[in-house]
Design an enzyme around this catalytic site. Structure first.
Site, PDB file in Angstrom:
ATOM      1  N   ASN A 145      -0.594   1.834   6.387  1.00 33.98           N
ATOM      2  CA  ASN A 145       0.038   0.547   5.727  1.00 33.98           C
ATOM      3  C   ASN A 145       0.489  -0.340   6.933  1.00 33.98           C
ATOM      4  OD1 ASN A 145       0.010   1.856   3.376  1.00 33.98           O
ATOM      5  ND2 ASN A 145       1.935   2.282   3.005  1.00 33.98           N
ATOM      6  N   GLY A 146       0.574  -1.723   6.651  1.00 29.23           N
ATOM      7  CA  GLY A 146       0.962  -2.410   7.548  1.00 29.23           C
ATOM      8  C   GLY A 146      -0.295  -3.341   7.910  1.00 29.23           C
ATOM      9  N   ARG A 168       3.229   0.294  -6.068  1.00 28.57           N
ATOM     10  CA  ARG A 168       3.351  -0.515  -4.851  1.00 28.57           C
ATOM     11  C   ARG A 168       2.297  -1.415  -4.481  1.00 28.57           C
ATOM     12  NH1 ARG A 168       7.115   2.278  -1.095  1.00 28.57           N
ATOM     13  NH2 ARG A 168       6.149   1.159   0.469  1.00 28.57           N
ATOM     14  N   LYS A 197       9.843 -14.823 -13.311  1.00 30.85           N
ATOM     15  CA  LYS A 197       9.174 -13.712 -14.182  1.00 30.85           C
ATOM     16  C   LYS A 197       8.130 -13.941 -14.942  1.00 30.85           C
ATOM     17  CE  LYS A 197      10.971 -10.952 -12.436  1.00 30.85           C
ATOM     18  NZ  LYS A 197      11.891 -10.900 -11.426  1.00 30.85           N
ATOM     19  N   GLU A 213       5.028 -14.219 -12.791  1.00 38.65           N
ATOM     20  CA  GLU A 213       4.192 -13.279 -12.152  1.00 38.65           C
ATOM     21  C   GLU A 213       3.762 -12.162 -13.265  1.00 38.65           C
ATOM     22  OE1 GLU A 213       6.966 -11.137  -9.607  1.00 38.65           O
ATOM     23  OE2 GLU A 213       8.798 -11.190 -10.863  1.00 38.65           O
ATOM     24  N   LYS A 264       5.153  -4.048  -5.033  1.00 39.26           N
ATOM     25  CA  LYS A 264       6.625  -3.838  -5.358  1.00 39.26           C
ATOM     26  C   LYS A 264       7.180  -3.930  -4.064  1.00 39.26           C
ATOM     27  CE  LYS A 264      10.019  -2.714  -7.643  1.00 39.26           C
ATOM     28  NZ  LYS A 264      10.397  -3.928  -8.593  1.00 39.26           N
ATOM     29  N   HIS A 323      13.684 -37.344 -11.807  1.00 43.84           N
ATOM     30  CA  HIS A 323      13.218 -37.892 -10.546  1.00 43.84           C
ATOM     31  C   HIS A 323      11.676 -37.439 -10.157  1.00 43.84           C
ATOM     32  CE1 HIS A 323      17.059 -39.192  -9.466  1.00 43.84           C
ATOM     33  NE2 HIS A 323      17.647 -38.118  -9.811  1.00 43.84           N
ATOM     34  N   CYS A 358       0.928  -1.181  -0.017  1.00 45.83           N
ATOM     35  CA  CYS A 358       0.029   0.011  -0.066  1.00 45.83           C
ATOM     36  C   CYS A 358       0.924   1.393  -0.078  1.00 45.83           C
ATOM     37  CB  CYS A 358      -0.780   0.076   1.314  1.00 45.83           C
ATOM     38  SG  CYS A 358      -1.867  -1.649   1.530  1.00 45.83           S
ATOM     39  N   GLU A 412      14.760 -17.838 -11.481  1.00 45.35           N
ATOM     40  CA  GLU A 412      14.273 -16.306 -11.677  1.00 45.35           C
ATOM     41  C   GLU A 412      13.577 -16.079 -13.076  1.00 45.35           C
ATOM     42  OE1 GLU A 412      14.095 -13.877 -10.068  1.00 45.35           O
ATOM     43  OE2 GLU A 412      14.124 -12.151 -11.361  1.00 45.35           O
ATOM     44  N   TRP A 425      -3.337  -2.433  -1.284  1.00 44.96           N
ATOM     45  CA  TRP A 425      -3.240  -3.721  -1.502  1.00 44.96           C
ATOM     46  C   TRP A 425      -3.617  -4.819  -0.506  1.00 44.96           C
ATOM     47  CZ3 TRP A 425      -0.255  -7.866   0.208  1.00 44.96           C
ATOM     48  CH2 TRP A 425       0.051  -9.033  -0.845  1.00 44.96           C
TER      49      TRP A 425
END
Ligand code: F6R
Length: 608
Positions: free
Chosen positions: A98-99, A27, A485, A488, A603, A504, A2, A481, A74
């Protein structure tokens, strides 16, 4: 996560708030809202979705006020909806937060017993009602906030206004970042200085537990004990270009293409032709580095992948034992710390709640010292670590980390060399590694110039539901990575495996509908990798091999080869990251997803 913006001025602040929110949108972004005070009235506007929706509402039904707070949300508690969007109000009070307030359920019950009615599912509404319940007895917004935060368990950055004090904005932080922007006869608050770059370049970074009272004319700060305190005003000199896409369609593409310049920045002033300059870690580093016998790396997400790669480098080049762990796991388990272990955190934002908690928790565990590899100079991780190495990537706006990752890898190489030469690394090895680093920006430029070839490869992925990414050794985390990418931003389910693990289990997934991406520099594991890829070919899997031009892969009906220029093996993992970033980008563009702000992601992850 947020975002918070607030302003106290002598002009209408609505535009400042909306512009600030737009800059913070990267964000977290499921809804947005603002509250301003005008003629002793509190006016709120909220919209589900993007800030543009809120802006339209503010144009259709104009709002005016000289003091205000605003928020991009968010969702953590309660689904994205207008009702759950901030600000949350209680009569004359409005709050943005926020939090996470962990004891919200108990507080809610107590407030319900006092007669308060809740209209949202958020933990934040508890704050607005609690402030309201405390205000009369406290006699001021500042005192009410001081009393309220003493009751919170969890993390918060808060902005609060009240029609009873129509010129004042009060704010507080603990566990979530908050800055005060210093203007001329107007002052501001924000969760990230980027939000206020259009109005000021001077910032006060509030410390843990700080509470501030902000008016157009004045800023007063109080530390946790309630004592007034002076905090330094920092001037940010970076240009504002980071918040501009320039010629690029998306921030992510801009940031991918910036990597040539960014990696030069990361190296500048830190290496001679043949050596890493000791001074780049700060004056205290020398005595600490001389004692380091082991390294423990903690990070999340993409930064964790950077840590996994650094582990190979620490053990292979420097002979220094290195462990790497995801911070959200590490923080909740008992760990045994070997003597003289350096605690290394890696983070783009420097505010990731789990990484920060791991650092804080490490203080009693017997580490030699802490060092953070970070991209944000005034972030909590930098301020709370003994040593820091800045990655100097510049602000990263696209949610999917690109230039932050490769600059972390370069910074980590500097750290490995700096520690390695005090351990098993010879001067010749140092010189070779540094020479390779000098070649890196030029090689990146060559690879990025091949962008149009990746567009063609990406067409093969758009209709797929799944993809596998394979690598061996140090290239396995690069495959991870690449898979992260792709998933997401394109929402294609992608998993990475060490290629040797294929038989396996995951080989069962391979058929002619499964694209399999392989990372294949010409290193000592190439022949092993080739055997693993034959297992894929034998099952009809569609192979996409990102290979050294001398690795001997051939295009055929089931295999597409993307040749990369031959590069020193020490920098190959960094170079091979670039086509995987571009692949994810182009697949997402072809699929029409929101590249810079993928669904459900934020973010800067300031909640655990
Ligand atoms: C993925 C991504 C995230 C972050 C993670 C840690 O593209 O960006 O996985 O890497 O949330 O964030 P920082 O590096 O800010 O600690």
């Amino acid at each position: 996560m947020c975002g918070i913006v607030g302003a106290a001025a002598q002009r209408n602040v609505t535009k400042i708030l909306v512009e600030g929110l737009k800059r913070l949108e990267y964000r977290g972004y499921d809804s947005a809202g603002l509250a301003v005070i005008c003629d002793q009235q509190l006016t709120l506007r909220k919209a589900l979705g993007k800030v543009a929706g809120l802006e339209e509402k503010c144009i259709a039904n104009p709002v005016k006020g000289v003091v205000g707070i605003a928020h991009t949300r968010w969702a953590t508690h309660g689904k994205p909806s207008e009702l759950n969007a901030h600000p949350h109000s209680s009569d004359h009070i409005a709050v943005v937060h926020n939090g996470i307030i962990e004891n919200h359920a108990q507080l809610r019950q107590r407030l319900r017993n006092q007669g308060y009615e809740f209209v949202s599912e958020t933990d934040t509404e508890v704050i607005s009602h609690l402030l309201h319940s405390l205000y009369d007895q406290a006699g001021s917004l500042r005192e009410a906030l001081r009393l309220a935060i003493a009751e919170f368990d969890g993390a918060y950055a808060l902005g609060v206004i009240s029609t009873r004090e129509p010129d004042t904005l009060v704010c507080a932080r603990s566990g979530s970042p908050l800055v005060v922007g210093v203007g001329f006869e107007e002052n501001f608050i924000a969760s990230d200085p980027l939000a206020l770059r259009q109005v000021t370049d001077r910032f006060i970074y509030l410390e843990e537990g700080d509470l501030a009272v902000v008016t157009a004319a004045n800023i007063e700060i109080f530390e946790q004990s309630g004592k007034p305190v002076t905090r330094p005003v920092d001037r940010i000199t970076e240009t504002d270009e980071a918040s501009d896409k320039g010629q690029y369609r998306h921030f992510m593409l801009k940031e991918i293409h910036e990597q040539t310049r960014v990696l030069r920045n990361t190296l500048q002033g830190r290496v001679s032709k043949t050596a890493v300059l000791d001074g780049c870690f700060g004056t205290d580093a020398q005595t600490i580095f001389d004692q380091v016998e082991a390294v423990q790396i903690l990070a999340c997400g993409t930064s964790y992948h950077a840590g996994m790669i650094a582990r190979y480098w620490f053990e292979d080049w420097a002979g220094i034992p290195c462990a790497v762990e995801v911070a959200s796991e590490y923080r909740y388990r008992k760990s045994v710390v070997r003597p003289n272990t350096l605690f290394v955190s890696i983070s783009q934002s420097g505010e990731t709640a789990d990484t920060l908690a791991a650092l804080r928790g490490s203080r009693e565990s017997g580490y030699l010292a802490s060092l953070t590899v970070c991209n944000v100079a005034n972030s909590s991780l930098v301020r709370e670590s003994d040593l820091s190495l800045m990655t100097l990537a510049g602000p990263e706006i696209g949610v999917a980390s690109t230039k932050a990752f490769t600059s972390q890898l370069v910074a980590l190489q500097l750290l490995v060399i700096a520690l390695g030469k005090r351990a098993a690394m010879s001067r010749e090895t140092e010189a070779e590694l540094v020479a390779a680093l000098h070649q890196l920006p030029g090689l990146c430029e060559q690879v990025l110039a091949l962008d149009s070839q990746i567009v063609r490869i990406s067409e093969a992925f758009t209709e797929k539901k799944n993809a596998l990414f394979l690598g061996r050794g140090v290239d396995y985390p690069i495959a991870m990575e690449g898979a992260l990418k792709l998933k997401e931003i394109s929402y294609i389910h992608a998993e990475a495996y060490p290629a040797g693990e294929l038989k396996h289990g995951p080989l069962a997934l391979v058929d002619d509908d499964m694209p399999v991406v392989a990372v294949a520099p010409n290193n000592e594991l190439l022949e092993k990798l080739k055997s693993n890829l034959e297992e894929v070919q034998a099952r009809g899997g569609k192979l996409f091999v990102f290979a050294d031009e001398s690795a001997g892969f051939m295009n055929d009906g089931n295999t597409t080869v993307f040749n990369l220029p031959h590069a020193p093996l020490s920098i190959a993992p960094i170079l091979y990251t670039l086509p995987l970033q571009l692949l994810a980008y182009h697949v997402a563009v072809l699929k029409g997803t929101d590249v810079d702000q993928p669904r459900n992601l934020a973010k800067s992850v300031t909640v655990e």
